[in-house]
Design a protein around this motif. Structure first.
Motif, PDB file in Angstrom:
ATOM      1  N   LEU A  62     -24.357 -34.930 -35.008  1.00 49.71           N
ATOM      2  CA  LEU A  62     -23.607 -34.114 -35.954  1.00 49.71           C
ATOM      3  C   LEU A  62     -22.130 -34.202 -35.613  1.00 49.71           C
ATOM      4  O   LEU A  62     -21.740 -33.974 -34.466  1.00 49.71           O
ATOM      5  N   ARG A  63     -21.314 -34.529 -36.628  1.00 48.20           N
ATOM      6  CA  ARG A  63     -19.877 -34.692 -36.441  1.00 48.20           C
ATOM      7  C   ARG A  63     -19.122 -33.695 -37.322  1.00 48.20           C
ATOM      8  O   ARG A  63     -18.621 -34.039 -38.402  1.00 48.20           O
ATOM      9  N   PRO A  64     -19.027 -32.450 -36.866  1.00 45.57           N
ATOM     10  CA  PRO A  64     -18.331 -31.448 -37.678  1.00 45.57           C
ATOM     11  C   PRO A  64     -16.816 -31.619 -37.630  1.00 45.57           C
ATOM     12  O   PRO A  64     -16.261 -32.209 -36.713  1.00 45.57           O
ATOM     13  N   VAL A  65     -16.172 -31.045 -38.643  1.00 39.08           N
ATOM     14  CA  VAL A  65     -14.713 -30.949 -38.671  1.00 39.08           C
ATOM     15  C   VAL A  65     -14.301 -29.790 -37.756  1.00 39.08           C
ATOM     16  O   VAL A  65     -15.118 -29.302 -36.974  1.00 39.08           O
ATOM     17  N   ARG A  66     -13.078 -29.325 -37.869  1.00 41.35           N
ATOM     18  CA  ARG A  66     -12.551 -28.266 -36.994  1.00 41.35           C
ATOM     19  C   ARG A  66     -13.452 -27.031 -37.006  1.00 41.35           C
ATOM     20  O   ARG A  66     -13.781 -26.490 -38.058  1.00 41.35           O
ATOM     21  N   LEU A  67     -13.845 -26.600 -35.814  1.00 39.58           N
ATOM     22  CA  LEU A  67     -14.748 -25.455 -35.676  1.00 39.58           C
ATOM     23  C   LEU A  67     -14.018 -24.130 -35.814  1.00 39.58           C
ATOM     24  O   LEU A  67     -12.891 -23.976 -35.347  1.00 39.58           O
ATOM     25  N   THR A  68     -14.707 -23.183 -36.440  1.00 41.93           N
ATOM     26  CA  THR A  68     -14.241 -21.796 -36.479  1.00 41.93           C
ATOM     27  C   THR A  68     -15.313 -20.938 -35.817  1.00 41.93           C
ATOM     28  O   THR A  68     -16.437 -21.390 -35.599  1.00 41.93           O
ATOM     29  N   ASP A  69     -14.986 -19.702 -35.522  1.00 45.30           N
ATOM     30  CA  ASP A  69     -15.935 -18.809 -34.867  1.00 45.30           C
ATOM     31  C   ASP A  69     -16.879 -18.112 -35.836  1.00 45.30           C
ATOM     32  O   ASP A  69     -17.692 -17.301 -35.428  1.00 45.30           O
ATOM     33  N   GLY A  70     -16.815 -18.423 -37.110  1.00 43.43           N
ATOM     34  CA  GLY A  70     -17.623 -17.747 -38.112  1.00 43.43           C
ATOM     35  C   GLY A  70     -19.108 -18.049 -38.017  1.00 43.43           C
ATOM     36  O   GLY A  70     -19.533 -19.063 -37.458  1.00 43.43           O
ATOM     37  N   ASP A  71     -19.896 -17.148 -38.592  1.00 43.64           N
ATOM     38  CA  ASP A  71     -21.342 -17.351 -38.670  1.00 43.64           C
ATOM     39  C   ASP A  71     -21.695 -18.414 -39.693  1.00 43.64           C
ATOM     40  O   ASP A  71     -22.725 -19.067 -39.576  1.00 43.64           O
ATOM     41  N   ALA A 110     -26.411 -40.098 -38.124  1.00 48.13           N
ATOM     42  CA  ALA A 110     -25.147 -39.514 -37.689  1.00 48.13           C
ATOM     43  C   ALA A 110     -24.429 -39.067 -38.965  1.00 48.13           C
ATOM     44  O   ALA A 110     -24.318 -39.852 -39.908  1.00 48.13           O
ATOM     45  N   ALA A 111     -23.978 -37.816 -38.997  1.00 51.36           N
ATOM     46  CA  ALA A 111     -23.370 -37.313 -40.226  1.00 51.36           C
ATOM     47  C   ALA A 111     -22.197 -36.406 -39.947  1.00 51.36           C
ATOM     48  O   ALA A 111     -22.219 -35.579 -39.024  1.00 51.36           O
ATOM     49  N   ARG A 112     -21.172 -36.555 -40.782  1.00 52.26           N
ATOM     50  CA  ARG A 112     -20.047 -35.637 -40.789  1.00 52.26           C
ATOM     51  C   ARG A 112     -20.489 -34.352 -41.476  1.00 52.26           C
ATOM     52  O   ARG A 112     -21.372 -34.371 -42.322  1.00 52.26           O
TER      53      ARG A 112
END
Length: 116
Positions: A62-71, A110-112
Motif C-alpha cells: 500500500l502506497r498512501p499519500v500524505r498521512l493525517t491522524d484522522g479515522d 501494489a497500489a497508491r
C-alpha cells in the motif's frame, strides 16, 4: 543500513512459513526522486518494495499519500488516479492494510491510495 533492515522482515516471514506479506510503503516509492529531501528514505522504500516483490511471497503493498491522524470515512481511491498532493487518513490506511491480509484481490498488488 536502512536498506538491509527493510529487507529483513519479508525474508524472516518467508523463513517462518508466512504465505503473504502486507507492506506499508509510500506514494513515491515506485519512482523515487533523487532530488527530493527524502531521497534516501524513498530509495530505501523502493528497494524494500522491490525485494518483497521478488521474494516469492504473496504480497500487498500500500502506497498512501500524505498521512493525517484522522479515522477516515472508508471512502478511498486506489491506483493511478490518486492525487499525489492528496491525504490519507490513518484509519483508512489501517483498514486497507487489514483488508489486504485476507482479501485475495490484494494478492501480488501494489497500489497508491488516498482518502476522499
Amino acid at each position: 543500513m536502512p536498506r538491509l533492515l527493510a529487507r529483513n522482515p519479508p525474508d524472516l516471514a518467508k523463513h517462518a512459513g508466512v504465505s503473504k506479506f502486507v507492506m506499508l510503503s509510500t506514494i513515491d516509492a515506485n519512482n523515487p526522486n533523487p532530488d527530493s529531501g527524502l531521497a534516501h528514505y524513498l530509495q530505501a522504500k523502493h528497494d524494500a518494495d522491490e525485494h518483497l516483490m521478488r521474494s516469492g511471497l504473496d504480497y500487498a503493498i500500500l502506497r498512501p499519500v500524505r498521512l493525517t491522524d484522522g479515522d477516515g470515512s472508508g471512502d478511498m481511491l486506489f491506483g493511478e488516479e490518486v492525487d499525489p498532493e492528496g491525504i490519507a487518513a490513518r484509519g483508512d490506511v489501517a483498514a486497507t492494510l487489514a483488508d489486504a491480509v485476507s482479501n485475495p484481490s490484494w494478492t501480488d498488488k501494489a497500489a497508491r491510495m488516498q482518502s476522499l
